[in-house]
Design a protein around this motif. Structure first.
Motif, PDB file in Angstrom:
ATOM      1  N   VAL A  28     -12.040  33.138   7.351  1.00  0.00           N
ATOM      2  CA  VAL A  28     -13.046  32.123   7.056  1.00  0.00           C
ATOM      3  C   VAL A  28     -12.859  31.529   5.661  1.00  0.00           C
ATOM      4  CG1 VAL A  28     -14.784  33.732   6.164  1.00  0.00           C
ATOM      5  CG2 VAL A  28     -15.524  31.655   7.280  1.00  0.00           C
ATOM      6  N   ARG A  29     -13.158  30.231   5.553  1.00  0.00           N
ATOM      7  CA  ARG A  29     -13.156  29.573   4.250  1.00  0.00           C
ATOM      8  C   ARG A  29     -14.592  29.183   3.933  1.00  0.00           C
ATOM      9  NH1 ARG A  29     -11.652  23.589   4.036  1.00  0.00           N
ATOM     10  NH2 ARG A  29     -13.688  23.743   4.902  1.00  0.00           N
ATOM     11  N   SER A  30     -15.084  29.690   2.806  1.00  0.00           N
ATOM     12  CA  SER A  30     -16.466  29.402   2.420  1.00  0.00           C
ATOM     13  C   SER A  30     -16.573  27.987   1.853  1.00  0.00           C
ATOM     14  CB  SER A  30     -16.918  30.403   1.360  1.00  0.00           C
ATOM     15  OG  SER A  30     -16.189  30.177   0.166  1.00  0.00           O
ATOM     16  N   LYS A  31     -17.809  27.551   1.630  1.00  0.00           N
ATOM     17  CA  LYS A  31     -18.040  26.230   1.039  1.00  0.00           C
ATOM     18  C   LYS A  31     -17.354  26.112  -0.321  1.00  0.00           C
ATOM     19  CE  LYS A  31     -22.422  24.850   3.126  1.00  0.00           C
ATOM     20  NZ  LYS A  31     -22.798  26.067   3.863  1.00  0.00           N
ATOM     21  N   GLU A  32     -17.263  27.246  -1.016  1.00  0.00           N
ATOM     22  CA  GLU A  32     -16.630  27.250  -2.344  1.00  0.00           C
ATOM     23  C   GLU A  32     -15.100  27.196  -2.252  1.00  0.00           C
ATOM     24  OE1 GLU A  32     -20.519  28.514  -2.164  1.00  0.00           O
ATOM     25  OE2 GLU A  32     -18.912  29.788  -1.391  1.00  0.00           O
ATOM     26  N   GLY A  33     -14.591  27.266  -1.033  1.00  0.00           N
ATOM     27  CA  GLY A  33     -13.143  27.190  -0.847  1.00  0.00           C
ATOM     28  C   GLY A  33     -12.462  28.545  -0.896  1.00  0.00           C
TER      29      GLY A  33
END
Length: 93
Positions: A28-33
């Motif tokens: 997974v890639r979070s909103k923060e990258g």
């Protein structure tokens, strides 16, 4: 007459094969990258699935299919963690 529950299927980014979600590992890639391995399958963010095989992880790394799917650079540690999880599962069987 009991209804058969539909098994959620996901496509492996490396092999293109469809597998039950439970048989795959989510990255997974979070909103923060930030990119991480999501062993629970519950983290929020953009997810991509890889089959639980060392070959699939190697193919994903070689083709950079996770980079493409998650639109992010995948740190080496993510691939190492994927391999660790797969090997741990294989030992249990």
């Amino acid at each position: 007459m009991a209804m058969q529950r539909k098994i959620p299927m996901r496509k492996c980014v490396a092999t293109g094969e469809m597998f039950p979600k439970k048989e795959m590992i989510r990255v997974v890639r979070s909103k923060e990258g930030e990119v991480s391995v999501d062993s629970t399958g519950k983290k929020s963010g953009r997810g991509a699935y890889v089959s639980k095989s060392e070959e699939a992880v190697a193919a994903a790394k070689k083709r950079k299919s996770l980079n493409t799917q998650l639109e992010a650079d995948i740190p080496e540690e993510v691939y190492e963690e994927l391999l660790r999880l797969i090997r741990r599962e294989q030992l249990k069987q």
